[in-house]
Write a protein that holds these residues in place. Structure first.
Motif, PDB file in Angstrom:
ATOM      1  N   VAL A 156      27.881-118.955  -6.772  1.00  0.00           N
ATOM      2  CA  VAL A 156      26.950-119.416  -5.750  1.00  0.00           C
ATOM      3  C   VAL A 156      27.053-118.637  -4.440  1.00  0.00           C
ATOM      4  N   GLY A 157      28.135-117.869  -4.276  1.00  0.00           N
ATOM      5  CA  GLY A 157      28.295-117.110  -3.039  1.00  0.00           C
ATOM      6  C   GLY A 157      27.870-115.663  -3.138  1.00  0.00           C
ATOM      7  N   GLN A 158      27.351-115.245  -4.287  1.00  0.00           N
ATOM      8  CA  GLN A 158      27.082-113.833  -4.526  1.00  0.00           C
ATOM      9  C   GLN A 158      25.920-113.283  -3.693  1.00  0.00           C
ATOM     10  N   HIS A 282      35.308-116.087   1.369  1.00  0.00           N
ATOM     11  CA  HIS A 282      35.460-114.855   0.614  1.00  0.00           C
ATOM     12  C   HIS A 282      34.708-115.005  -0.703  1.00  0.00           C
ATOM     13  N   VAL A 283      34.237-113.899  -1.233  1.00  0.00           N
ATOM     14  CA  VAL A 283      33.509-113.914  -2.510  1.00  0.00           C
ATOM     15  C   VAL A 283      34.222-112.990  -3.489  1.00  0.00           C
ATOM     16  N   ILE A 284      34.477-113.478  -4.673  1.00  0.00           N
ATOM     17  CA  ILE A 284      35.167-112.667  -5.689  1.00  0.00           C
ATOM     18  C   ILE A 284      34.263-111.531  -6.140  1.00  0.00           C
ATOM     19  N   VAL A 377      32.079-109.051   8.551  1.00  0.00           N
ATOM     20  CA  VAL A 377      30.879-109.081   7.727  1.00  0.00           C
ATOM     21  C   VAL A 377      30.806-107.866   6.818  1.00  0.00           C
ATOM     22  N   TRP A 378      31.362-106.738   7.266  1.00  0.00           N
ATOM     23  CA  TRP A 378      31.273-105.490   6.503  1.00  0.00           C
ATOM     24  C   TRP A 378      32.356-105.360   5.440  1.00  0.00           C
ATOM     25  N   ASP A 379      33.291-106.313   5.389  1.00  0.00           N
ATOM     26  CA  ASP A 379      34.416-106.198   4.461  1.00  0.00           C
ATOM     27  C   ASP A 379      34.003-106.666   3.072  1.00  0.00           C
ATOM     28  N   LEU A 380      33.311-105.781   2.374  1.00  0.00           N
ATOM     29  CA  LEU A 380      32.791-106.019   1.032  1.00  0.00           C
ATOM     30  C   LEU A 380      31.760-107.142   1.027  1.00  0.00           C
ATOM     31  N   TYR A 381      32.207-108.408   0.875  1.00  0.00           N
ATOM     32  CA  TYR A 381      31.287-109.543   0.890  1.00  0.00           C
ATOM     33  C   TYR A 381      31.636-110.509   2.014  1.00  0.00           C
ATOM     34  N   GLY A 382      31.734-109.972   3.226  1.00  0.00           N
ATOM     35  CA  GLY A 382      31.971-110.842   4.375  1.00  0.00           C
ATOM     36  C   GLY A 382      30.684-111.462   4.878  1.00  0.00           C
ATOM     37  N   ASP A 383      29.682-111.490   4.030  1.00  0.00           N
ATOM     38  CA  ASP A 383      28.341-111.935   4.413  1.00  0.00           C
ATOM     39  C   ASP A 383      28.320-113.336   5.029  1.00  0.00           C
ATOM     40  N   TRP A 384      29.177-114.221   4.544  1.00  0.00           N
ATOM     41  CA  TRP A 384      29.133-115.613   4.980  1.00  0.00           C
ATOM     42  C   TRP A 384      29.851-115.832   6.305  1.00  0.00           C
ATOM     43  N   SER A 385      30.403-114.764   6.887  1.00  0.00           N
ATOM     44  CA  SER A 385      31.060-114.893   8.180  1.00  0.00           C
ATOM     45  C   SER A 385      30.052-115.018   9.316  1.00  0.00           C
ATOM     46  N   LYS A 386      28.809-114.638   9.062  1.00  0.00           N
ATOM     47  CA  LYS A 386      27.758-114.707  10.068  1.00  0.00           C
ATOM     48  C   LYS A 386      27.025-116.047   9.999  1.00  0.00           C
ATOM     49  N   SER A 387      26.703-116.593  11.168  1.00  0.00           N
ATOM     50  CA  SER A 387      25.814-117.754  11.192  1.00  0.00           C
ATOM     51  C   SER A 387      24.446-117.317  10.682  1.00  0.00           C
ATOM     52  N   TRP A 388      23.628-118.284  10.289  1.00  0.00           N
ATOM     53  CA  TRP A 388      22.312-117.942   9.762  1.00  0.00           C
ATOM     54  C   TRP A 388      21.469-117.221  10.812  1.00  0.00           C
TER      55      TRP A 388
END
Length: 397
Positions: A156-158, A282-284, A377-388
């Protein structure tokens, strides 16, 4: 002097003669009234236009359109430099022709069009259309590779990642050509990590069971600096059931949630003070039953005291700077009581094997109270570190 009766008769004869003459005016010349039947005035001639007209450097996705005015098209041929005809069709009303076959890069296309006016007179028009020759073509490489998750699906985090392998100058033009359609529908947005990579994630984690249709309609798109999209691509991903692990550095425990219900708790050891585990979701991104962990792969090499190299089992990567969830028999005594790792989340053999069997690509590990900084955010899948709100600012549109 004539009698009165005789004068009137002569006047009547003259009037009758004048009336007859007026009624037959023009007949002696053998002509007809202007615009009447049999007129020798010709109809307006037909005209033909080709768009783009005698063009050079055209995108191959720009259609060739041939139009007729004051008449109808009777035939259109478009051929490439090798004489091969390009498929196309005249519209039902006979007023236009458009190619149905996509053109190629660096091609010269010769157009010959024939039309006919209302009075049957033929008209011919010819012209050339030359498509652009890119300095370089960019492919839309997808991460994760669809083939790698075809049988398993993603968590779900991909995030969905397009990596172009070359710098994109016109990010807005490229982003307009990218789409992610989710079923059920979820709000999402793109974020440019750098000039080569753009990520897509929803506002919240994907709903379990979601189908994602991902498209890059980049063929013919100008990336800037002479780079154009190489080919279109469409792929489908399936989001499997929800697996989320919540690792807490304050009590050295990790709770496991499956589809929202907590199903297991396991003792852990996270990063020590000198090498704390990053905070946040974190995302696997990878999993290996046997893996050699070498800090030199991200620039930390001996004699740096933070350097390490070890062979580990049941390893799942959660960031690109050496953070994994894995078995570590050497820290079993500290698991559940203190944090002693180089940044990884250590488990005992049984828990590591269970975690490896149930978690995979795209599943989430949320880290709290680790004493470390936020996962970038740039650390591979650090995408969820940002607010919407901040995530949306990363879009080029």
């Amino acid at each position: 002097m004539f009698p009165k009766k005789t004068v009137l008769s002569v006047a009547g004869i003259l009037a009758a003669t004048l009336l007859a003459s007026a009624c037959s005016s023009g007949d002696d010349a053998g002509g007809t009234a202007a615009g009447g039947p049999g007129s020798n005035q010709s109809a307006t001639p037909a005209s033909v236009s080709i768009e783009p007209a005698d063009a050079n450097g055209v995108s191959p996705t720009t259609p060739i359109v041939v139009k007729a005015a004051n008449g109808k098209l009777t035939g259109v041929t478009v051929t490439n430099s090798k004489g091969k005809a390009v498929e196309g069709k005249i519209a039902a009303d006979g007023l236009s022709w458009t190619n149905s076959e996509v053109l190629g890069y660096g091609g010269t296309y010769h157009v010959v069009a024939h039309a006919q006016s209302a009075d049957g007179k033929p008209v011919e028009k010819a012209g050339d259309v030359v498509t652009v020759s890119p300095k370089k073509q960019a492919n839309a490489n997808l991460i994760p590779a669809p083939s790698a998750v075809k049988s398993t699906g993603v968590g779900v985090g991909q995030p969905i990642v397009f990596s172009f392998g070359t710098a994109v100058k016109d990010k807005a033009a490229v982003e307009k050509a990218l789409t992610v359609e989710s079923s059920p529908k979820q709000e999402g947005s793109w974020y440019w990590m750098d000039d080569k990579n753009v990520h897509y994630r929803p506002k919240e984690y994907w709903q379990a069971g979601t189908t994602l249709t991902v498209s890059a309609k980049i063929y013919g798109v100008d990336f800037g600096n002479g780079v154009f999209g190489a080919e279109d691509r469409t792929e489908t991903y399936k989001v499997h059931d929800s697996w989320i692990a919540k690792a807490d550095g304050s009590n050295e425990q990790m709770q496991i949630f499956h589809d929202g219900a907590m199903v297991k708790t396991m003792p852990i050891s996270m990063g020590k003070d000198a090498t704390p585990t990053h905070l946040g979701a974190h995302v696997i991104s990878d999993k290996q039953a046997n893996y050699t962990m070498d800090s030199c792969t991200y620039g930390v090499c001996p004699p740096d005291p933070k350097a390490y190299r070890s062979d580990e089992k049941y390893s799942q990567r959660i960031s690109n700077d050496g953070e994994f969830v894995h078995e570590n028999p050497n820290s079993v005594g500290q698991q559940g009581s203190s944090n002693v790792s180089h940044g990884c989340i250590n488990l005992n053999a049984a828990n590591a094997q269970w975690f490896f069997q149930n978690f995979g690509l795209g599943d989430v590990v949320e880290v709290a109270n680790s004493g470390g900084p936020q996962l970038p955010v740039w650390d591979l899948y650090g995408d969820w570190s940002k607010s919407w709100t901040d995530w949306q600012k990363g879009s080029a549109l």
